[in-house]
Design a protein around this motif. Structure first.
Motif, short mmCIF file in Angstrom:
data_model
loop_
_atom_site.label_atom_id
_atom_site.label_comp_id
_atom_site.label_asym_id
_atom_site.label_seq_id
_atom_site.Cartn_x
_atom_site.Cartn_y
_atom_site.Cartn_z
N ARG A 1 0.82 -1.22 0.00
CA ARG A 1 0.00 0.00 0.00
C ARG A 1 0.85 1.27 0.00
NH1 ARG A 1 -5.20 -1.32 0.68
NH2 ARG A 1 -5.70 -3.37 1.56
N ARG A 2 1.91 1.23 -0.79
CA ARG A 2 2.75 2.43 -0.94
C ARG A 2 2.44 3.09 -2.26
NH1 ARG A 2 8.99 1.36 0.73
NH2 ARG A 2 8.66 0.45 2.79
N GLY A 3 2.37 4.39 -2.26
CA GLY A 3 2.27 5.15 -3.50
C GLY A 3 1.01 4.85 -4.29
N ARG A 4 1.08 5.18 -5.57
CA ARG A 4 -0.04 5.02 -6.48
C ARG A 4 0.20 3.82 -7.39
NH1 ARG A 4 -2.69 9.78 -10.23
NH2 ARG A 4 -4.22 8.49 -11.29
N LEU A 5 -0.72 2.88 -7.37
CA LEU A 5 -0.56 1.67 -8.17
C LEU A 5 -0.65 2.00 -9.65
CD1 LEU A 5 -0.33 -1.43 -8.35
CD2 LEU A 5 -2.83 -1.51 -8.27
N LEU A 6 0.40 1.64 -10.38
CA LEU A 6 0.42 1.83 -11.82
C LEU A 6 -0.09 0.58 -12.53
CD1 LEU A 6 1.24 3.59 -14.24
CD2 LEU A 6 3.54 2.61 -14.06
N ARG A 7 0.38 -0.57 -12.10
CA ARG A 7 -0.07 -1.83 -12.65
C ARG A 7 0.38 -2.96 -11.74
NH1 ARG A 7 2.17 -3.09 -18.20
NH2 ARG A 7 1.40 -5.14 -17.68
N ARG A 8 -0.31 -4.08 -11.82
CA ARG A 8 0.08 -5.29 -11.10
C ARG A 8 0.46 -6.33 -12.14
NH1 ARG A 8 -3.35 -6.64 -6.08
NH2 ARG A 8 -1.95 -4.99 -5.33
N ASP A 9 1.60 -6.96 -11.93
CA ASP A 9 2.15 -7.86 -12.93
C ASP A 9 2.52 -9.19 -12.27
OD1 ASP A 9 3.06 -8.68 -15.39
OD2 ASP A 9 4.54 -7.09 -15.62
N ARG A 10 2.52 -10.24 -13.08
CA ARG A 10 2.91 -11.55 -12.57
C ARG A 10 4.42 -11.72 -12.70
NH1 ARG A 10 3.13 -16.77 -14.67
NH2 ARG A 10 2.30 -16.15 -16.70
N LEU A 11 5.03 -12.31 -11.68
CA LEU A 11 6.45 -12.61 -11.72
C LEU A 11 6.67 -13.98 -12.36
CD1 LEU A 11 7.53 -11.42 -8.17
CD2 LEU A 11 8.25 -10.41 -10.33
N ILE A 12 7.72 -14.11 -13.13
CA ILE A 12 8.00 -15.36 -13.82
C ILE A 12 9.48 -15.73 -13.67
CG2 ILE A 12 6.18 -15.00 -15.54
CD1 ILE A 12 8.47 -14.29 -17.53
N TRP A 13 9.74 -17.03 -13.81
CA TRP A 13 11.11 -17.51 -13.99
C TRP A 13 11.37 -17.51 -15.50
CZ3 TRP A 13 13.60 -18.32 -9.48
CH2 TRP A 13 12.87 -18.69 -8.35
N ALA A 14 12.50 -16.98 -15.91
CA ALA A 14 12.78 -16.92 -17.34
C ALA A 14 14.24 -17.31 -17.59
CB ALA A 14 12.51 -15.53 -17.90
N SER A 15 14.46 -17.85 -18.78
CA SER A 15 15.79 -18.30 -19.16
C SER A 15 15.97 -18.14 -20.65
CB SER A 15 15.99 -19.77 -18.77
OG SER A 15 15.21 -20.61 -19.61
#
Length: 287
Positions: free
Chosen positions: A152-166
């Motif tokens: 709950r800090r600041g103004r939410l710009l977007r929510r994104d999913r975290l992924i493992w990438a290679s």
């Protein structure tokens, strides 16, 4: 003619993929958000979103409209500034994490400087925790950073999913430690990776420690290991590791705007509008 208000609402939904979060971001009631989307779809004559009780996704026409909406809103704001004259003056200190700086930020800042030539814009690129400390100490006016959902800090710009990438062809074997490429501490992605692996008892080893996103990308592309990315910020040449790789889910991460409460309001609000108008909806990378 499409309503600028409806286009802004549509962009907020497209960026957050949530009517609830879009309503909070725009300070609107959720039924008003739904009404704006419905009216815009009626004007277009095509569905822009696919939604049910749990998920929201863009249709192909919705993705096209998101691009048009950014262009229309940007042109609208340029016209307003041209005819009213931007009176904003002074110094504005803006901080951004290096992974986000490689996306739409340069274009946005170039346009912002054209619209507000009287503002002396100073840019700082650093890791999120550093930027947060500089906001708190008064050394930055605005910062675009990543935080864990619920802070709950600041103004939410977007929510994104975290992924493992290679890189394509990189193998993660169940009986061997997971090879991790991480940022130098303090780093939210490093913390989340270790926490997720520890929670399921999965062994790991750090194969490369870097200072910035270019180092992460170079190490991943060289096949030295895997790394965590916000899904929208992962380059298209990387591969999202599937559930079959046996890695734990990482959850989501928020991109938020932090502001210094002692900064001048007008320049901060002008930069905030520019950032929101250039925020892109989530794109897919290879699976």
């Amino acid at each position: 003619m499409y309503s600028a208000e409806q286009l802004r609402t549509f962009l907020a939904v497209a960026q957050s993929l949530s009517f609830t979060r879009a309503a909070a971001q725009l300070n609107l009631a959720q039924p008003t958000v739904s009404q704006h989307i419905r009216k815009l779809e009626d004007a277009v004559g095509r569905p822009l979103l696919v939604r049910d009780t749990r998920t929201v996704a863009l249709t192909a026409d919705g993705e096209a409209m998101a691009e048009f909406a950014r262009t229309i809103i940007s042109a609208h704001e340029q016209a307003v500034d041209y005819f009213t004259g931007s009176r904003l003056r002074g110094r504005l200190r803006f901080g951004v994490t290096d992974d986000v700086a490689l996306t739409q930020v340069p274009t946005m800042l170039r346009e912002f400087r054209k619209l507000h030539p009287g503002i002396d814009l100073a840019l700082t690129v650093a890791q999120g925790p550093v930027l947060q400390r500089r906001i708190e100490s008064g050394h930055l006016d605005v910062a675009l950073v990543k935080t864990e959902p619920g802070e709950r800090r600041g103004r939410l710009l977007r929510r994104d999913r975290l992924i493992w990438a290679s890189a394509a062809g990189t193998e993660v074997t169940a009986d061997l430690p997971v090879p991790l490429i991480v940022y130098q501490a303090p780093s939210i992605s490093r913390t989340l990776a270790a926490r997720a692996l520890d929670a399921v008892g999965r062994r790991y080893r750090v194969t490369c420690t870097v200072h910035g996103v270019n180092g992460v990308l170079a190490a991943v592309r060289a096949g030295l290991g895997i790394a965590i990315f916000a899904r929208s910020l992962a380059p298209g040449d990387l591969v999202e590791l599937p559930p079959g790789a046996g890695l734990p889910q990482l959850g989501e991460i928020d991109q938020v705007l932090l502001t210094n409460p002692h900064a001048r309001t007008e320049p901060v609000e002008a930069l905030t509008r520019a950032i929101l108008s250039h925020a892109h909806p989530i794109k897919s990378i290879h699976h």
